[in-house]
Design a protein around this motif. Sequence first.
Motif, PDB file in Angstrom:
ATOM      1  N   LEU A 152       4.691  -6.767  -5.896  1.00 15.25           N
ATOM      2  CA  LEU A 152       4.881  -5.562  -6.699  1.00 15.25           C
ATOM      3  C   LEU A 152       5.428  -5.890  -8.079  1.00 15.25           C
ATOM      4  O   LEU A 152       5.117  -5.203  -9.064  1.00 15.25           O
ATOM      5  CB  LEU A 152       5.809  -4.588  -5.971  1.00 15.25           C
ATOM      6  CG  LEU A 152       5.208  -3.925  -4.728  1.00 15.25           C
ATOM      7  CD1 LEU A 152       6.269  -3.179  -3.936  1.00 15.25           C
ATOM      8  CD2 LEU A 152       4.078  -2.975  -5.117  1.00 15.25           C
ATOM      9  N   ALA A 169       2.592  -6.611 -10.328  1.00 13.88           N
ATOM     10  CA  ALA A 169       1.623  -5.523 -10.523  1.00 13.88           C
ATOM     11  C   ALA A 169       2.067  -4.578 -11.632  1.00 13.88           C
ATOM     12  O   ALA A 169       2.081  -3.355 -11.474  1.00 13.88           O
ATOM     13  CB  ALA A 169       1.423  -4.762  -9.213  1.00 13.88           C
ATOM     14  N   PHE A 229      -5.434  -2.450  -8.053  1.00 17.46           N
ATOM     15  CA  PHE A 229      -4.620  -3.520  -7.464  1.00 17.46           C
ATOM     16  C   PHE A 229      -5.499  -4.614  -6.864  1.00 17.46           C
ATOM     17  O   PHE A 229      -5.275  -5.812  -7.093  1.00 17.46           O
ATOM     18  CB  PHE A 229      -3.695  -2.933  -6.388  1.00 17.46           C
ATOM     19  CG  PHE A 229      -2.829  -3.960  -5.709  1.00 17.46           C
ATOM     20  CD1 PHE A 229      -1.672  -4.415  -6.314  1.00 17.46           C
ATOM     21  CD2 PHE A 229      -3.172  -4.479  -4.469  1.00 17.46           C
ATOM     22  CE1 PHE A 229      -0.860  -5.366  -5.698  1.00 17.46           C
ATOM     23  CE2 PHE A 229      -2.383  -5.428  -3.845  1.00 17.46           C
ATOM     24  CZ  PHE A 229      -1.221  -5.871  -4.466  1.00 17.46           C
ATOM     25  N   VAL A 255       2.041   1.902  -3.538  1.00 17.60           N
ATOM     26  CA  VAL A 255       0.986   2.477  -4.372  1.00 17.60           C
ATOM     27  C   VAL A 255       0.803   3.962  -4.058  1.00 17.60           C
ATOM     28  O   VAL A 255       0.710   4.804  -4.966  1.00 17.60           O
ATOM     29  CB  VAL A 255      -0.337   1.710  -4.160  1.00 17.60           C
ATOM     30  CG1 VAL A 255      -1.487   2.410  -4.876  1.00 17.60           C
ATOM     31  CG2 VAL A 255      -0.207   0.271  -4.654  1.00 17.60           C
ATOM     32  N   GLN A 294       0.829  -1.207   0.000  1.00 18.91           N
ATOM     33  CA  GLN A 294       0.000   0.000   0.000  1.00 18.91           C
ATOM     34  C   GLN A 294       0.862   1.256   0.000  1.00 18.91           C
ATOM     35  O   GLN A 294       0.540   2.239  -0.693  1.00 18.91           O
ATOM     36  CB  GLN A 294      -0.933  -0.020   1.211  1.00 18.91           C
ATOM     37  CG  GLN A 294      -2.013  -1.091   1.141  1.00 18.91           C
ATOM     38  CD  GLN A 294      -2.686  -1.337   2.476  1.00 18.91           C
ATOM     39  OE1 GLN A 294      -2.510  -0.576   3.432  1.00 18.91           O
ATOM     40  NE2 GLN A 294      -3.460  -2.412   2.556  1.00 18.91           N
ATOM     41  N   ASP A 308      -5.787   3.621  -7.923  1.00 21.26           N
ATOM     42  CA  ASP A 308      -4.702   2.639  -8.009  1.00 21.26           C
ATOM     43  C   ASP A 308      -4.946   1.462  -7.074  1.00 21.26           C
ATOM     44  O   ASP A 308      -4.680   0.304  -7.423  1.00 21.26           O
ATOM     45  CB  ASP A 308      -3.368   3.305  -7.674  1.00 21.26           C
ATOM     46  CG  ASP A 308      -2.913   4.272  -8.759  1.00 21.26           C
ATOM     47  OD1 ASP A 308      -3.541   4.288  -9.836  1.00 21.26           O
ATOM     48  OD2 ASP A 308      -1.933   5.002  -8.518  1.00 21.26           O
ATOM     49  N   LEU A 309      -5.461   1.734  -5.886  1.00 22.39           N
ATOM     50  CA  LEU A 309      -5.752   0.658  -4.936  1.00 22.39           C
ATOM     51  C   LEU A 309      -6.884  -0.224  -5.446  1.00 22.39           C
ATOM     52  O   LEU A 309      -6.828  -1.452  -5.328  1.00 22.39           O
ATOM     53  CB  LEU A 309      -6.116   1.246  -3.569  1.00 22.39           C
ATOM     54  CG  LEU A 309      -4.956   1.816  -2.754  1.00 22.39           C
ATOM     55  CD1 LEU A 309      -5.481   2.579  -1.544  1.00 22.39           C
ATOM     56  CD2 LEU A 309      -4.017   0.703  -2.296  1.00 22.39           C
ATOM     57  N   LEU A 312      -0.012  -1.410 -12.792  1.00 16.68           N
ATOM     58  CA  LEU A 312      -0.077  -0.158 -12.046  1.00 16.68           C
ATOM     59  C   LEU A 312       0.843   0.889 -12.669  1.00 16.68           C
ATOM     60  O   LEU A 312       1.856   0.541 -13.286  1.00 16.68           O
ATOM     61  CB  LEU A 312       0.330  -0.392 -10.585  1.00 16.68           C
ATOM     62  CG  LEU A 312      -0.644  -1.188  -9.719  1.00 16.68           C
ATOM     63  CD1 LEU A 312      -0.051  -1.401  -8.327  1.00 16.68           C
ATOM     64  CD2 LEU A 312      -1.984  -0.489  -9.609  1.00 16.68           C
ATOM     65  N   ILE A 364      -4.879   7.802  -5.548  1.00 15.32           N
ATOM     66  CA  ILE A 364      -4.515   6.666  -4.702  1.00 15.32           C
ATOM     67  C   ILE A 364      -5.657   5.657  -4.677  1.00 15.32           C
ATOM     68  O   ILE A 364      -5.436   4.444  -4.788  1.00 15.32           O
ATOM     69  CB  ILE A 364      -4.173   7.142  -3.279  1.00 15.32           C
ATOM     70  CG1 ILE A 364      -2.853   7.928  -3.289  1.00 15.32           C
ATOM     71  CG2 ILE A 364      -4.076   5.955  -2.316  1.00 15.32           C
ATOM     72  CD1 ILE A 364      -2.513   8.567  -1.959  1.00 15.32           C
TER      73      ILE A 364
END
Length: 357
Positions: free
Chosen positions: A212, A215, A347, A172, A169, A343-344, A218, A340
């Motif tokens: 990560l 991901a 994810f 991100v 987190q 993006d969360l 992202l 934010i």
Amino acid sequence: MNRSPDSSGLNGTPRIAIDAMGGDNGPAAMLGGVVRALRSDPSLRFLLIGDEAQVRPELERLSFPAGSVEVVHAPDAIGSAEKPSQALRRAKTTSMGMAIRAVKKGQADAALSAGNTGAMMAIAKLALRTMPGIDRPALAALLPTLGEHDVIMLDLGANTECDVQNLVQFAVMGAAYARTVNGLKKPRVKLLNIGTEELKGTDELKEAAALLREASYLPMQFDGFTEGDQLSRGKMDVVVTDGFSGNIALKTAEGTARFVTDLLRRAFTSSLRSKAGFALSRPALHMLKVHLDPNNHNGAVFLGLNGLVVKSHGGANAKGVCNAIGVAARMVRNDITRRIGEDLDNFRAHAFAEAAQ
């Protein structure tokens, strides 16, 4: 004190609540920073929250554009050594607490204080709560580098122990912050570790790195691990760590900067020849001083809250406060909380899809 529709930061006029009593230099530095900020950006608007008997005389001494500031009396202030639990009980009557509550009530787009960090975090967490998908907020700041941009480092002390999800987190949130403050489309993100090899570090670090790496969807570029001696090289845009390690790294970097400047000052005053050398080296030394001056990198941010809160150095001067205001204004205008959140959500959606397969 209710906001009018045209005061919204998203429409280009950020309204920032200032804790005028926080920090080592009190209203003089805070209001001086507001004046400097207004000179460079007259569209800004401010709530100056503090002891009116101290704020008004300072306000009258300075020159402010009409309608740019509003004074809100706060009968109390939080001391630099006050425990967070004590500060929470007095939050409603203190300048810091009232500045943060102004964000909660929609009367300001962001709050700024140079006061007690622990108290600030406690009050902000209670008043604003964490965003959906964020377990813990993190404290992020800009550190000078040899590269084109400062590096963003988080967490710097809000959470002494962090699990895998906390670190992911933080990555991100840090990447979203880098896109906002430094204008980067795909920031380079690294995890702080005791080595760059994949097998080194704690289980939490290795697992966070694995997540990560997967991901790639992202808006960030995960580049693995970095060691502490690489923080200032400009080879990364975001460094992620737990608050315990991050705070130690930050204080070590600040101490090293002071050591270098003090050592140079001592060397250049040790003899007549040294003083002559100082005269010839003055332009280069001035550039070094500017680069290492914490006032030029001021403005740490509590990321992950349902509202924007910025922490200034306690000893910041007017220039430092102005720079922290600039950080707050850019975050408001770029709607970093929304970034934010998006993006969360992205994810979590990918993680859920992979788990379902």
